[in-house]
Write a protein that holds these residues in place. Structure first.
Motif, PDB file in Angstrom:
ATOM      1  N   GLU A   1       0.860  -1.185   0.000  1.00  0.00           N
ATOM      2  CA  GLU A   1       0.000   0.000   0.000  1.00  0.00           C
ATOM      3  C   GLU A   1       0.893   1.231   0.000  1.00  0.00           C
ATOM      4  O   GLU A   1       1.888   1.290   0.723  1.00  0.00           O
ATOM      5  CB  GLU A   1      -0.864  -0.038   1.254  1.00  0.00           C
ATOM      6  N   ARG A   2       0.513   2.218  -0.826  1.00  0.00           N
ATOM      7  CA  ARG A   2       1.264   3.471  -0.873  1.00  0.00           C
ATOM      8  C   ARG A   2       0.309   4.581  -1.282  1.00  0.00           C
ATOM      9  O   ARG A   2      -0.199   4.571  -2.407  1.00  0.00           O
ATOM     10  CB  ARG A   2       2.415   3.346  -1.861  1.00  0.00           C
TER      11      ARG A   2
ATOM     12  N   ARG B   1      -0.597  -2.260  -4.371  1.00  0.00           N
ATOM     13  CA  ARG B   1       0.068  -3.138  -5.329  1.00  0.00           C
ATOM     14  C   ARG B   1      -0.651  -4.472  -5.257  1.00  0.00           C
ATOM     15  O   ARG B   1      -0.879  -4.998  -4.165  1.00  0.00           O
ATOM     16  CB  ARG B   1       1.550  -3.318  -5.006  1.00  0.00           C
ATOM     17  N   VAL B   2      -1.032  -5.012  -6.396  1.00  0.00           N
ATOM     18  CA  VAL B   2      -1.822  -6.238  -6.411  1.00  0.00           C
ATOM     19  C   VAL B   2      -1.098  -7.351  -7.165  1.00  0.00           C
ATOM     20  O   VAL B   2      -0.336  -7.109  -8.100  1.00  0.00           O
ATOM     21  CB  VAL B   2      -3.223  -6.016  -7.034  1.00  0.00           C
ATOM     22  N   LYS B   3      -1.362  -8.570  -6.695  1.00  0.00           N
ATOM     23  CA  LYS B   3      -0.883  -9.776  -7.357  1.00  0.00           C
ATOM     24  C   LYS B   3      -2.052 -10.311  -8.176  1.00  0.00           C
ATOM     25  O   LYS B   3      -3.102 -10.645  -7.633  1.00  0.00           O
ATOM     26  CB  LYS B   3      -0.447 -10.801  -6.313  1.00  0.00           C
ATOM     27  N   TRP B   4      -1.862 -10.360  -9.483  1.00  0.00           N
ATOM     28  CA  TRP B   4      -2.923 -10.771 -10.395  1.00  0.00           C
ATOM     29  C   TRP B   4      -3.039 -12.289 -10.444  1.00  0.00           C
ATOM     30  O   TRP B   4      -2.047 -13.007 -10.351  1.00  0.00           O
ATOM     31  CB  TRP B   4      -2.645 -10.247 -11.802  1.00  0.00           C
TER      32      TRP B   4
ATOM     33  N   GLN C   1       3.116  -7.976 -10.843  1.00  0.00           N
ATOM     34  CA  GLN C   1       2.306  -7.167  -9.939  1.00  0.00           C
ATOM     35  C   GLN C   1       2.312  -5.721 -10.424  1.00  0.00           C
ATOM     36  O   GLN C   1       3.248  -5.282 -11.081  1.00  0.00           O
ATOM     37  CB  GLN C   1       2.874  -7.231  -8.517  1.00  0.00           C
ATOM     38  N   SER C   2       1.238  -5.002 -10.099  1.00  0.00           N
ATOM     39  CA  SER C   2       1.172  -3.601 -10.496  1.00  0.00           C
ATOM     40  C   SER C   2       0.404  -2.788  -9.468  1.00  0.00           C
ATOM     41  O   SER C   2      -0.311  -3.334  -8.635  1.00  0.00           O
ATOM     42  CB  SER C   2       0.548  -3.462 -11.891  1.00  0.00           C
ATOM     43  N   TRP C   3       0.577  -1.475  -9.557  1.00  0.00           N
ATOM     44  CA  TRP C   3      -0.099  -0.547  -8.646  1.00  0.00           C
ATOM     45  C   TRP C   3      -1.435  -0.137  -9.264  1.00  0.00           C
ATOM     46  O   TRP C   3      -1.481   0.210 -10.447  1.00  0.00           O
ATOM     47  CB  TRP C   3       0.765   0.682  -8.400  1.00  0.00           C
ATOM     48  N   VAL C   4      -2.498  -0.192  -8.471  1.00  0.00           N
ATOM     49  CA  VAL C   4      -3.830   0.213  -8.929  1.00  0.00           C
ATOM     50  C   VAL C   4      -4.426   1.180  -7.916  1.00  0.00           C
ATOM     51  O   VAL C   4      -4.052   1.176  -6.744  1.00  0.00           O
ATOM     52  CB  VAL C   4      -4.768  -1.005  -9.123  1.00  0.00           C
TER      53      VAL C   4
END
Length: 92
Positions: free
Chosen positions: A38-39, A44-47, A60-63
């Motif tokens: 978290e930021r 940041r999520v693991k798909w 992983q990417s930031w959403v």
């Protein structure tokens, strides 16, 4: 912009983090396994799934926080509390 719409530091309003379901969700949403970080206004999520081109898990990417469901966020918060408790026990 009202003060309830603004974020200060890591304090983010509920409006910015609340997932709002839409009629086309089945067509435009991707499955997330878990939130890993978290930021500010992002997670940041693991798909879920495998990239067919590489045959490896998706990167992983930031959403935006508002794009994560209440269930994902609740699981993340629960995991954070468990990690804090473990760290406190280990420090003793």
């Amino acid at each position: 912009m009202s003060s309830s719409d603004e974020s200060v530091g890591n304090i983010v309003s509920e409006r910015e983090t609340q997932f709002v379901p839409r009629s086309d969700d089945d067509e435009v949403l991707w499955e997330v396994q878990e939130i890993t970080a978290e930021r500010g206004k992002k997670y940041r999520v693991k798909w879920a799934g495998i990239d067919p081109a590489t045959r490896k898990p998706w990167s992983q990417s930031w959403v935006d926080k508002r794009d994560c469901t209440d269930q994902l966020v609740a699981e993340w918060k629960s995991d954070e509390k468990e990690e804090e408790a473990r760290g406190w026990k280990e420090a003793r």
